[in-house]
Design a protein around this motif. Sequence first.
Motif, PDB file in Angstrom:
ATOM      1  N   UNK A   1       0.857  -1.181   0.000  1.00 46.10           N
ATOM      2  CA  UNK A   1       0.000   0.000   0.000  1.00 46.10           C
ATOM      3  C   UNK A   1       0.892   1.229   0.000  1.00 46.10           C
ATOM      4  N   UNK A   2       0.436   2.283  -0.665  1.00 48.86           N
ATOM      5  CA  UNK A   2       1.237   3.492  -0.817  1.00 48.86           C
ATOM      6  C   UNK A   2       0.397   4.712  -0.437  1.00 48.86           C
ATOM      7  N   UNK A   3       0.916   5.513   0.498  1.00 51.65           N
ATOM      8  CA  UNK A   3       0.290   6.784   0.854  1.00 51.65           C
ATOM      9  C   UNK A   3       0.759   7.845  -0.134  1.00 51.65           C
ATOM     10  N   UNK A   4      -0.193   8.546  -0.731  1.00 52.49           N
ATOM     11  CA  UNK A   4       0.125   9.543  -1.749  1.00 52.49           C
ATOM     12  C   UNK A   4      -0.383  10.905  -1.298  1.00 52.49           C
ATOM     13  N   UNK A   5       0.385  11.937  -1.573  1.00 53.92           N
ATOM     14  CA  UNK A   5      -0.052  13.305  -1.271  1.00 53.92           C
ATOM     15  C   UNK A   5      -0.225  14.055  -2.582  1.00 53.92           C
ATOM     16  N   UNK A   6      -1.365  14.714  -2.710  1.00 49.65           N
ATOM     17  CA  UNK A   6      -1.728  15.462  -3.908  1.00 49.65           C
ATOM     18  C   UNK A   6      -1.740  16.943  -3.551  1.00 49.65           C
ATOM     19  N   UNK A   7      -0.678  17.655  -3.951  1.00 45.52           N
ATOM     20  CA  UNK A   7      -0.553  19.063  -3.589  1.00 45.52           C
ATOM     21  C   UNK A   7      -1.109  19.995  -4.659  1.00 45.52           C
TER      22      UNK A   7
ATOM     23  N   UNK B   1       8.068  17.898   2.794  1.00 46.46           N
ATOM     24  CA  UNK B   1       6.639  17.863   3.064  1.00 46.46           C
ATOM     25  C   UNK B   1       5.851  18.139   1.795  1.00 46.46           C
ATOM     26  N   UNK B   2       4.855  17.316   1.539  1.00 46.89           N
ATOM     27  CA  UNK B   2       3.985  17.510   0.377  1.00 46.89           C
ATOM     28  C   UNK B   2       2.590  17.823   0.901  1.00 46.89           C
ATOM     29  N   UNK B   3       2.089  18.993   0.556  1.00 45.11           N
ATOM     30  CA  UNK B   3       0.751  19.367   0.988  1.00 45.11           C
ATOM     31  C   UNK B   3      -0.278  18.388   0.431  1.00 45.11           C
ATOM     32  N   UNK B   4      -1.389  18.240   1.153  1.00 42.26           N
ATOM     33  CA  UNK B   4      -2.537  17.566   0.567  1.00 42.26           C
ATOM     34  C   UNK B   4      -3.663  18.582   0.494  1.00 42.26           C
ATOM     35  N   UNK B   5      -4.057  18.947  -0.719  1.00 39.74           N
ATOM     36  CA  UNK B   5      -5.126  19.910  -0.898  1.00 39.74           C
ATOM     37  C   UNK B   5      -6.412  19.232  -1.365  1.00 39.74           C
ATOM     38  N   UNK B   6      -6.499  17.941  -1.092  1.00 41.62           N
ATOM     39  CA  UNK B   6      -7.753  17.252  -1.336  1.00 41.62           C
ATOM     40  C   UNK B   6      -8.554  17.265  -0.041  1.00 41.62           C
ATOM     41  N   UNK B   7      -9.856  17.354  -0.189  1.00 41.40           N
ATOM     42  CA  UNK B   7     -10.697  17.341   1.002  1.00 41.40           C
ATOM     43  C   UNK B   7     -12.003  16.623   0.712  1.00 41.40           C
ATOM     44  N   UNK B   8     -12.545  16.018   1.743  1.00 42.67           N
ATOM     45  CA  UNK B   8     -13.849  15.376   1.679  1.00 42.67           C
ATOM     46  C   UNK B   8     -14.669  15.931   2.834  1.00 42.67           C
ATOM     47  N   UNK B   9     -15.787  16.586   2.495  1.00 47.78           N
ATOM     48  CA  UNK B   9     -16.649  17.216   3.514  1.00 47.78           C
ATOM     49  C   UNK B   9     -15.839  18.144   4.423  1.00 47.78           C
ATOM     50  N   UNK B  10     -14.982  18.945   3.785  1.00 52.21           N
ATOM     51  CA  UNK B  10     -14.176  19.965   4.483  1.00 52.21           C
ATOM     52  C   UNK B  10     -13.103  19.383   5.391  1.00 52.21           C
ATOM     53  N   UNK B  11     -12.835  18.082   5.292  1.00 51.95           N
ATOM     54  CA  UNK B  11     -11.748  17.472   6.064  1.00 51.95           C
ATOM     55  C   UNK B  11     -10.618  17.096   5.109  1.00 51.95           C
TER      56      UNK B  11
ATOM     57  N   UNK C   1      -6.734  17.660  11.402  1.00 52.89           N
ATOM     58  CA  UNK C   1      -5.380  17.914  10.924  1.00 52.89           C
ATOM     59  C   UNK C   1      -5.400  18.870   9.733  1.00 52.89           C
ATOM     60  N   UNK C   2      -4.241  19.510   9.520  1.00 50.62           N
ATOM     61  CA  UNK C   2      -4.119  20.460   8.430  1.00 50.62           C
ATOM     62  C   UNK C   2      -3.489  19.836   7.194  1.00 50.62           C
ATOM     63  N   UNK C   3      -3.419  20.625   6.117  1.00 50.38           N
ATOM     64  CA  UNK C   3      -2.910  20.137   4.830  1.00 50.38           C
ATOM     65  C   UNK C   3      -1.424  19.820   4.879  1.00 50.38           C
ATOM     66  N   UNK C   4      -0.705  20.283   5.919  1.00 50.79           N
ATOM     67  CA  UNK C   4       0.730  20.028   6.034  1.00 50.79           C
ATOM     68  C   UNK C   4       1.053  19.075   7.187  1.00 50.79           C
ATOM     69  N   UNK C   5       0.050  18.323   7.653  1.00 50.42           N
ATOM     70  CA  UNK C   5       0.271  17.444   8.804  1.00 50.42           C
ATOM     71  C   UNK C   5       0.052  15.983   8.451  1.00 50.42           C
ATOM     72  N   UNK C   6       0.614  15.104   9.277  1.00 53.55           N
ATOM     73  CA  UNK C   6       0.424  13.662   9.138  1.00 53.55           C
ATOM     74  C   UNK C   6      -1.015  13.302   9.469  1.00 53.55           C
ATOM     75  N   UNK C   7      -1.677  12.579   8.562  1.00 55.55           N
ATOM     76  CA  UNK C   7      -3.077  12.201   8.783  1.00 55.55           C
ATOM     77  C   UNK C   7      -3.217  10.825   9.416  1.00 55.55           C
ATOM     78  N   UNK C   8      -2.126  10.069   9.474  1.00 57.12           N
ATOM     79  CA  UNK C   8      -2.167   8.726  10.054  1.00 57.12           C
ATOM     80  C   UNK C   8      -2.041   8.840  11.570  1.00 57.12           C
ATOM     81  N   UNK C   9      -3.140   9.236  12.204  1.00 59.13           N
ATOM     82  CA  UNK C   9      -3.117   9.493  13.635  1.00 59.13           C
ATOM     83  C   UNK C   9      -4.518   9.284  14.199  1.00 59.13           C
ATOM     84  N   UNK C  10      -4.641   9.152  15.523  1.00 58.77           N
ATOM     85  CA  UNK C  10      -5.967   8.944  16.113  1.00 58.77           C
ATOM     86  C   UNK C  10      -6.954  10.019  15.664  1.00 58.77           C
ATOM     87  N   UNK C  11      -8.159   9.590  15.343  1.00 55.58           N
ATOM     88  CA  UNK C  11      -9.176  10.517  14.843  1.00 55.58           C
ATOM     89  C   UNK C  11      -9.398  10.409  13.351  1.00 55.58           C
TER      90      UNK C  11
END
Length: 431
Positions: A45-51, A328-338, A362-372
């Motif tokens: 599996x590969x985590x991808x960031x779309x900036x 750091x690669x921003x992620x500017x994708x969002x689903x329901x404002x998240x 979390x923000x667009x410049x933060x790790x999303x693999x975290x509780x929540x």
Amino acid sequence: MVPYLTTALTGPLLELEKRLLDAQPTIEHWFRQQWKEQAAPFYTSVDIRNAGFKLAPVDTNLFPGGFNNLNPAFMSLSIHAAMGAVEKICPDAQRLLLIPENHTRNTFYLQNVAVLAHILRQTGLIVRIGTLIPEITQPTTLELPAGGRLTLEPLIRKGDRIGLEGFDPCAVLLNNDLSAGVPEILKGIEQTIMPPLHAGWATRRKSRHFAAYQNVAIEFARLVGIDPWLIDPYFNHCGKIDFQARQGEDCLAEKVDEMLKKIRVKYDEYGIDQPPFVIVKADAGTYGMGIMTVKSPDDVRELNRKQRNKMAVVKEGLEVSEVLIQEGVYTFESINDAVAEPVVYMLDHFVVGGFYRVHTGRGADENLNSPGMHFVPLAFDETCLTPDRSANPDATPNRFYAYGVIARLAMLAASIELDESLNEAEAAAAA
């Protein structure tokens, strides 16, 4: 559901996606040639960031644990790909032993094990699940949150073979990343182990992976006529770190400063009006532990006690002495404002699905693999391998085709990385 992309659809990434679509025949031919020379990992599996201006992998997992988050409508893709993987690696396999992580309290992870076992059984294999948990000394059945049950059985070793009571498997599939090291019971067994033991975090390093990826990205970029930076995050490595003793901080701060300057040069070249940032993460380990976002060298020097403790130890109590310094690669994708990032799943060298990792806190410049975090299955119409070249580059199957290309590049790099580490280990043993 098609994700809402907050970046302008006429921006640089759209141009990159268009380039990938136009080059699809060339790309697929190139991949076929690569897989003639390289054996794909069993699964990845590969985590991808779309900036918006850049599309790049930021993590590659060789023991993926989210099969329960894939779209069940595409289960047949996983089954067919698994058939090919098993036939290639162990053509005579009839009985398969699946060894998961020791997360008996993580019912979502156990649901993943159940889905994975189902996929493998649908290929015609007899699958049973063995556990490394020493407290489990007899078959133990666990209830699953989505219904159904999972039975874990204690491992038994006889000579150079491992199995269960009354069950001698042809092959062993690990869904355990060996963060705590390689257990003695698995060393030197004669059965095929997938992935190999040296793919575990006891020996694997992210810096080695991204060095291999860098070479793959350069070759691929030359093939399709793009700047490699558009698909490849800068990285560096810093060893002999001790966050609790505050050793190695100056080395880390200097390398962070160097990388921020390199990124700023690229941002200026492409007219990107965003502050560059760096991700510092443990060079071995997973589960989103030992990761921090850094925007200045001072951020490294000014860590408080809580932050140092968080960075010092990762999964299974593994102490952090080496870190990967990654652009750091921003992620500017969002689903329901998240904020969201795609995670693409592969069996053998086939893309079989994926999901969005979504985090409301979390923000667009933060790790999303975290509780929540939570997960939303990727909404592609067919698969990441079936783009519609007559549609716009941002059309759903086309966007996911681009994700599939980047994920397969990372998987190819993982294959090369594993070959290199095996060759080094064999050379060291011979010496």
